[in-house]
Write a protein that holds these residues in place. Structure first.
Motif, mmCIF file in Angstrom:
data_model
loop_
_atom_site.group_PDB
_atom_site.id
_atom_site.type_symbol
_atom_site.label_atom_id
_atom_site.label_comp_id
_atom_site.label_asym_id
_atom_site.label_seq_id
_atom_site.Cartn_x
_atom_site.Cartn_y
_atom_site.Cartn_z
ATOM 1 N N TRP A 293 -0.085 -3.954 -0.659
ATOM 2 C CA TRP A 293 1.031 -3.831 -1.594
ATOM 3 C C TRP A 293 1.739 -2.518 -1.294
ATOM 4 C CZ3 TRP A 293 3.617 -7.172 -4.042
ATOM 5 C CH2 TRP A 293 4.396 -6.863 -5.151
ATOM 6 N N PHE A 294 3.005 -2.429 -1.670
ATOM 7 C CA PHE A 294 3.765 -1.203 -1.468
ATOM 8 C C PHE A 294 3.137 -0.059 -2.273
ATOM 9 C CE2 PHE A 294 6.863 -4.598 -0.821
ATOM 10 C CZ PHE A 294 7.396 -4.225 0.409
ATOM 11 N N ALA A 295 2.908 1.071 -1.632
ATOM 12 C CA ALA A 295 2.264 2.200 -2.297
ATOM 13 C C ALA A 295 3.051 2.672 -3.514
ATOM 14 C CB ALA A 295 2.084 3.353 -1.310
ATOM 15 N N ASP A 296 4.376 2.671 -3.406
ATOM 16 C CA ASP A 296 5.186 3.165 -4.525
ATOM 17 C C ASP A 296 5.324 2.154 -5.659
ATOM 18 O OD1 ASP A 296 6.814 1.512 -2.939
ATOM 19 O OD2 ASP A 296 8.627 2.623 -3.454
ATOM 20 N N LYS A 297 4.878 0.932 -5.451
ATOM 21 C CA LYS A 297 4.924 -0.105 -6.493
ATOM 22 C C LYS A 297 3.545 -0.379 -7.081
ATOM 23 C CE LYS A 297 9.265 -0.850 -5.650
ATOM 24 N NZ LYS A 297 10.191 0.044 -6.304
ATOM 25 N N ALA A 298 2.509 0.157 -6.460
ATOM 26 C CA ALA A 298 1.139 -0.061 -6.936
ATOM 27 C C ALA A 298 0.924 0.642 -8.270
ATOM 28 C CB ALA A 298 0.135 0.460 -5.908
ATOM 29 N N VAL A 299 -0.046 0.158 -9.016
ATOM 30 C CA VAL A 299 -0.504 0.827 -10.230
ATOM 31 C C VAL A 299 -1.667 1.713 -9.788
ATOM 32 C CG1 VAL A 299 -1.446 0.534 -12.549
ATOM 33 C CG2 VAL A 299 0.147 -1.171 -11.626
ATOM 34 N N TRP A 300 -1.529 3.018 -9.989
ATOM 35 C CA TRP A 300 -2.517 3.969 -9.497
ATOM 36 C C TRP A 300 -3.483 4.376 -10.595
ATOM 37 C CZ3 TRP A 300 -3.373 5.068 -4.557
ATOM 38 C CH2 TRP A 300 -2.400 4.669 -3.645
ATOM 39 N N VAL A 301 -4.751 4.471 -10.227
ATOM 40 C CA VAL A 301 -5.799 4.917 -11.143
ATOM 41 C C VAL A 301 -6.474 6.133 -10.530
ATOM 42 C CG1 VAL A 301 -8.056 4.337 -12.135
ATOM 43 C CG2 VAL A 301 -6.204 2.656 -12.156
ATOM 44 N N ALA A 302 -6.600 7.185 -11.327
ATOM 45 C CA ALA A 302 -7.360 8.364 -10.927
ATOM 46 C C ALA A 302 -8.750 8.220 -11.525
ATOM 47 C CB ALA A 302 -6.684 9.621 -11.435
ATOM 48 N N ASP A 303 -9.752 8.237 -10.670
ATOM 49 C CA ASP A 303 -11.149 8.139 -11.103
ATOM 50 C C ASP A 303 -11.892 9.289 -10.443
ATOM 51 O OD1 ASP A 303 -13.624 7.413 -12.031
ATOM 52 O OD2 ASP A 303 -13.727 5.521 -10.942
ATOM 53 N N GLY A 304 -11.997 10.405 -11.161
ATOM 54 C CA GLY A 304 -12.550 11.608 -10.546
ATOM 55 C C GLY A 304 -11.611 12.079 -9.454
ATOM 56 N N ASP A 305 -12.134 12.257 -8.251
ATOM 57 C CA ASP A 305 -11.315 12.679 -7.107
ATOM 58 C C ASP A 305 -10.692 11.500 -6.374
ATOM 59 O OD1 ASP A 305 -11.898 15.334 -7.581
ATOM 60 O OD2 ASP A 305 -13.610 15.357 -6.209
ATOM 61 N N ARG A 306 -11.011 10.300 -6.789
ATOM 62 C CA ARG A 306 -10.511 9.100 -6.102
ATOM 63 C C ARG A 306 -9.193 8.648 -6.710
ATOM 64 N NH1 ARG A 306 -14.708 4.672 -6.569
ATOM 65 N NH2 ARG A 306 -13.406 3.674 -5.027
ATOM 66 N N LEU A 307 -8.318 8.139 -5.850
ATOM 67 C CA LEU A 307 -7.073 7.507 -6.274
ATOM 68 C C LEU A 307 -7.116 6.068 -5.805
ATOM 69 C CD1 LEU A 307 -4.668 10.406 -5.351
ATOM 70 C CD2 LEU A 307 -5.134 9.560 -7.657
ATOM 71 N N LEU A 308 -7.056 5.154 -6.738
ATOM 72 C CA LEU A 308 -7.223 3.735 -6.422
ATOM 73 C C LEU A 308 -5.947 2.969 -6.731
ATOM 74 C CD1 LEU A 308 -10.670 3.438 -8.170
ATOM 75 C CD2 LEU A 308 -10.270 3.620 -5.721
ATOM 76 N N PRO A 309 -5.446 2.187 -5.769
ATOM 77 C CA PRO A 309 -4.249 1.382 -5.996
ATOM 78 C C PRO A 309 -4.605 -0.033 -6.452
ATOM 79 C CG PRO A 309 -4.762 1.416 -3.664
ATOM 80 C CD PRO A 309 -5.815 2.240 -4.360
ATOM 81 N N PHE A 310 -3.815 -0.553 -7.361
ATOM 82 C CA PHE A 310 -3.973 -1.921 -7.853
ATOM 83 C C PHE A 310 -2.622 -2.611 -7.816
ATOM 84 C CE2 PHE A 310 -7.442 0.434 -9.667
ATOM 85 C CZ PHE A 310 -8.512 -0.437 -9.608
ATOM 86 N N VAL A 311 -2.618 -3.893 -7.496
ATOM 87 C CA VAL A 311 -1.381 -4.676 -7.509
ATOM 88 C C VAL A 311 -0.976 -4.993 -8.942
ATOM 89 C CG1 VAL A 311 -0.334 -6.877 -6.860
ATOM 90 C CG2 VAL A 311 -1.744 -5.644 -5.201
#
Length: 85
Positions: free
Chosen positions: A39-57
């Motif tokens: 998915w497009f990075a700028d359209k993804a829903v981003w989640v910060a989990d500690g030091d991790r950044l996780l993208p979701f469609v």
């Protein structure tokens, strides 16, 4: 734009690169954290989990992840870029 495709080992690495090279990027894709769907990075829903950044469609999937991972939260794309830089 760039004349070649680049790959990165993680969404955080991609975001770090994007934060430092805002001009000349045509498109950036990230794999959904649960399905692997690109998915497009700028359209993804981003989640910060500690030091991790996780993208979701899908926003629903991101919210489900957040509700089952204490301390995780949805962040904006701009915030994800800032955290990765």
């Amino acid at each position: 734009g760039a004349r070649q495709t680049r790959t990165f080992g993680s969404p955080e690495e991609l975001l770090g690169h994007l934060a430092g090279h805002k001009a000349g990027i045509r498109a950036a894709y990230v794999p959904d954290a649960t399905t692997g769907t690109l998915w497009f990075a700028d359209k993804a829903v981003w989640v910060a989990d500690g030091d991790r950044l996780l993208p979701f469609v899908a926003p629903e999937t991101a919210r489900a992840y957040v509700s089952s991972h204490g301390g995780a939260r949805v962040v904006t794309y701009a915030d994800a870029l800032e955290r990765a830089s």
